[in-house]
Design a protein around this motif. Structure first.
Motif, PDB file in Angstrom:
ATOM      1  N   SER A 192      34.858  48.118  28.921  1.00 47.89           N
ATOM      2  CA  SER A 192      35.954  47.202  29.234  1.00 47.89           C
ATOM      3  C   SER A 192      37.035  47.928  28.977  1.00 47.89           C
ATOM      4  CB  SER A 192      35.792  45.956  28.286  1.00 47.89           C
ATOM      5  OG  SER A 192      36.868  45.306  28.243  1.00 47.89           O
ATOM      6  N   GLY A 197      36.782  42.454  25.161  1.00 46.17           N
ATOM      7  CA  GLY A 197      36.214  42.114  26.402  1.00 46.17           C
ATOM      8  C   GLY A 197      37.080  41.574  27.540  1.00 46.17           C
ATOM      9  N   PHE A 199      33.350  42.376  29.231  1.00 51.19           N
ATOM     10  CA  PHE A 199      32.700  43.623  29.290  1.00 51.19           C
ATOM     11  C   PHE A 199      31.872  43.494  30.691  1.00 51.19           C
ATOM     12  CE2 PHE A 199      33.656  44.038  24.995  1.00 51.19           C
ATOM     13  CZ  PHE A 199      33.662  45.327  24.762  1.00 51.19           C
ATOM     14  N   GLN A 200      31.713  44.533  31.396  1.00 53.61           N
ATOM     15  CA  GLN A 200      30.747  44.521  32.699  1.00 53.61           C
ATOM     16  C   GLN A 200      29.827  45.835  32.226  1.00 53.61           C
ATOM     17  OE1 GLN A 200      33.615  45.192  35.641  1.00 53.61           O
ATOM     18  NE2 GLN A 200      33.893  42.891  36.065  1.00 53.61           N
TER      19      GLN A 200
END
Length: 730
Positions: A192, A197, A199-200
């Protein structure tokens, strides 16, 4: 590769900056000039030469702040003894790389960033910084997800790179090898641009056992990365993702850099295998109130596989009879929900030495178990040693007990029945009449001024030798118009009491005598942890100390709040309270001076002499600096080779001892030199004064407090005879 460890610290006012903050300011030239201009707490000099020598800068700063005297919140010193341990810091690894690339590793971890060759163009530079946060991001720990690494922050000065960078990290979990676990779960690298966040998942990552490698193609100035194990669904009988993995739980044992007669150990539990070398604790409670944050050092760590999240109890047991663990009234439980949330948990355990026994490193056992008593894991930890200076001082405990027991008998309760200090007129047996007038245009501390024909009362057992305006002379310790000081022997004709026509100019009370002879302690440098230990180990009745310090209002309830259940801990609490009060009123109050006055009111002269000797040695070492070599040659005939042996441990990268570090070999030599005098503090001080006076540029011309200590030791017997009754009072 120019790698620097740079602690980050909390924001403070412009007038009071920590060592870490001052070093950080060096990276911003304009900020540095502004801060130096507005602050009277740091050295006004060119700081560039210190930029790559953190230890040298710290010592320069401590020297300007008079070493360990007033720069710390000393209310927490028993949890954190030693210098500069209140500098709160997180470790950051910073590395400046050129086009050839390289690797950056976060200290105390298995976290490495690899920058390939050709990552940037020739002539350009890439600065990479790493920092790890123990607490995971919110919302990433629940039944379907579990973080297994710290949150990593990567900062890049140049995100426009030609090639990708590679992150390699050990993680705190492995997926179980059964087919269902392998199918239901996956290890993901989440990234991220914001710490919170969202988040990926990163596609370019590879996992092998407990190590993950991730390749970053799209870079930013700041990136946050965390590793997690995730599942799309949970199939019964499994309840959480914990059922599909072998989850590592780590515990770090943190404590002060050096152990102390009473100290705190902190247990830190986290859900990954990163255990940093230092840990900042901000919720230590002393005397019923929170203290400022303090850094603890890693003593040991242990990791184990926790099958499922559950309530745990972590306890410690000393394996050495010289130390004990204080039993808490309520058990500290690590709740299952805390482990499931991935939160970092820390608990405090209090240790203390038993019955004034010798301080040394020791081993204790840490035990983790369930609420029903079943063991989960256990391991052993070895404490560090006591502080070097503290250790040798504690060896002198028998010396104090022997001196004091000869003077005051021990009662059956184990307490000393201290005599009562009485305010009375001092009775003099010797007087002198001045044969000339001495009035100085420039006043000199501790030297009397007088008119011809003045009657001076004489103190002490004989003359002392010290430098005057320019020459070394012999002096009497005298009293004139209520002031104590030195008078040149040649300027006084000694007469008996019967020849004195008027003694109005020589009237002095024991209170005035005590307050004046203790004045040098206002300007002597000291190490607080040493003072605290000596006093707490050699005072046997806290009530007497409390009374002479005007803390008679303290009651047993005050000690119950801090769990002070023996005499040394109660005495230690009183000393720390005095330090705290003096620190608040530091413009008008001096801690060491007020403590010495109190000890003299208790007739604790042996302890005062020991504290005096320690403070004089340390202050002399700081004052001498590089001139210690001349002192060593004049006092002990040291050769150049012998002097180098003292300096070798403190040499820097250049092979020389920096000016800010030179007090260390000076202190080592002075301590060894003074040890030959044994218990004779007076002889040591006199010889120290004499050698310093004979140097090419005597520091005693500017530093007169050493002369003041000679007045002190020559007046102690008069104080004892006059101020204390011969009968013992209950």
């Amino acid at each position: 590769m120019d790698q620097v460890l740079r602690p980050s610290s909390s924001r403070k006012s412009e007038r009071s900056k920590s060592v870490s903050e001052l070093l950080d300011i060096l990276h911003d030239t304009s900020h540095a000039h502004q801060s130096i201009h507005h602050s009277d707490q740091i050295l006004i000099q060119d700081l560039e030469w210190l930029q790559n020598d953190r230890e040298a800068y710290k010592m320069a700063w401590l020297s300007q702040r008079q070493l360990a005297r007033s720069c710390m919140d000393l209310n927490i010193i028993n949890q954190s003894p030693g210098w500069a341990q209140t500098q709160i810091a997180e470790t950051i690894a910073v590395c400046k790389l050129n086009h050839q690339g390289g690797s950056v590793q976060l200290p105390d971890s298995d976290i490495i960033v690899h920058v390939p060759q050709g990552n940037i163009a020739i002539g350009e530079f890439q600065e990479v910084s790493l920092r790890a946060f123990l607490d995971p991001p919110p919302k990433l720990n629940h039944n379907l997800s579990c973080t297994v690494s710290p949150l990593l922050e990567i900062r890049l000065s140049n995100p426009k790179t030609i090639k990708a960078i590679l992150l390699e990290m050990k993680i705190g979990a492995e997926v179980k090898i059964d087919p269902l676990s392998q199918v239901m779960t996956k290890m993901v690298c989440l990234h991220s641009l914001d710490r919170e966040g969202p988040f990926q998942a990163l596609n370019n990552c590879y996992v092998y056992k407990d190590t993950i490698q991730a390749k970053f193609l799209d870079l930013s100035h700041v990136m946050y990365i965390v590793i997690a194990v995730q599942a799309e669904a949970i199939q019964p009988p499994a309840a959480t993702i914990w059922n599909y993995i072998h989850k590592t739980t780590s515990i770090g044992i943190y404590g002060p850099k050096y152990i102390h007669p009473s100290f705190t150990v902190v247990f830190v539990v986290c859900g990954h295998n990163y255990v940093p070398g230092k840990f900042a604790v901000s919720d230590i409670r002393t005397g019923g109130k929170n203290t400022s944050p303090v850094v603890f050092y890693l003593w040991g760590k242990h990791s184990w596989l926790l099958d499922k999240p559950q309530d745990l109890i972590i306890s410690a047991f000393s394996c050495d009879p010289d130390f004990e663990v204080k039993i808490e009234k309520e058990r500290q439980i690590i709740a299952q929900r805390q482990l499931e949330a991935g939160a970092v948990i820390h608990q405090q355990v209090f240790f203390s030495s038993v019955d004034h026994r010798e301080m040394h490193s020791f081993v204790f056992q840490v035990h983790a178990g369930s609420l029903d008593g079943k063991p989960v894991t256990q391991f052993f930890v070895t404490s560090p040693d006591p502080a070097p200076n503290l250790k040798r001082l504690l060896d002198l405990q028998s010396y104090f007990q022997e001196r004091e027991s000869k003077r005051v008998p021990l009662l059956s309760t184990g307490f000393i029945n201290y005599p009562t200090f009485q305010v009375k007129k001092v009775k003099f047996t010797n007087y002198g009449i001045t044969v000339k007038t001495v009035l100085r245009q420039s006043k000199i501390d501790y030297l009397l001024e007088y008119l011809k024909g003045d009657i001076i009362a004489l103190l002490g057992e004989g003359p002392v030798r010290a430098i005057g305006q320019s020459k070394v002379k012999e002096w009497y310790v005298g009293v004139l118009r209520g002031k104590i000081g030195l008078v040149h022997c040649k300027n006084v004709k000694v007469i008996c009491k019967e020849q004195v026509m008027s003694i109005s100019d020589s009237i002095l009370t024991t209170k005035n005598l005590l307050e004046q002879i203790a004045l040098p302690f206002k300007n002597l440098t000291y190490i607080y942890s040493v003072v605290l230990t000596l006093v707490s180990e050699n005072i046997y009745d806290w009530k007497v100390l409390a009374n002479v310090l005007d803390y008679s209002h303290l009651a047993q309830e005050d000690f119950d709040q801090i769990q002070a259940d023996n005499e040394p801990e109660r005495v230690s609490y009183i000393v720390k309270k005095l330090k705290e009060d003096c620190h608040k009123g530091r413009s008008t109050r001096k801690f060491l001076y007020e403590l010495i006055v109190a000890l003299l009111k208790m007739d604790h002269q042996a302890l005062v002499e020991r504290l005096l000797q320690e403070a004089v040695i340390l202050t002399s070492a700081v004052k001498l600096g590089r001139s210690w070599r001349e002192f060593a040659e004049k006092s002990a005939g040291l050769t150049k080779h012998q002097m180098q042996a003292y300096e070798i441990p403190y040499r820097g990268k250049s092979g020389d001892v920096s000016a800010e570090m030179m007090w260390k070999p000076a202190y080592d030599f002075l301590y060894a030199w003074s040890s030959h005098y044994g218990n004779s503090c007076r002889d040591m001080l006199q010889d120290l004064q004499s050698v310093l006076d004979k140097m090419k540029n005597p520091i005693t011309k500017r530093w007169r407090d050493l002369t003041g200590t000679l007045i002190l030791v020559n007046s102690l017997e008069v104080l004892r005879v006059t101020a204390f009754t011969t009968s013992q009072e209950a």
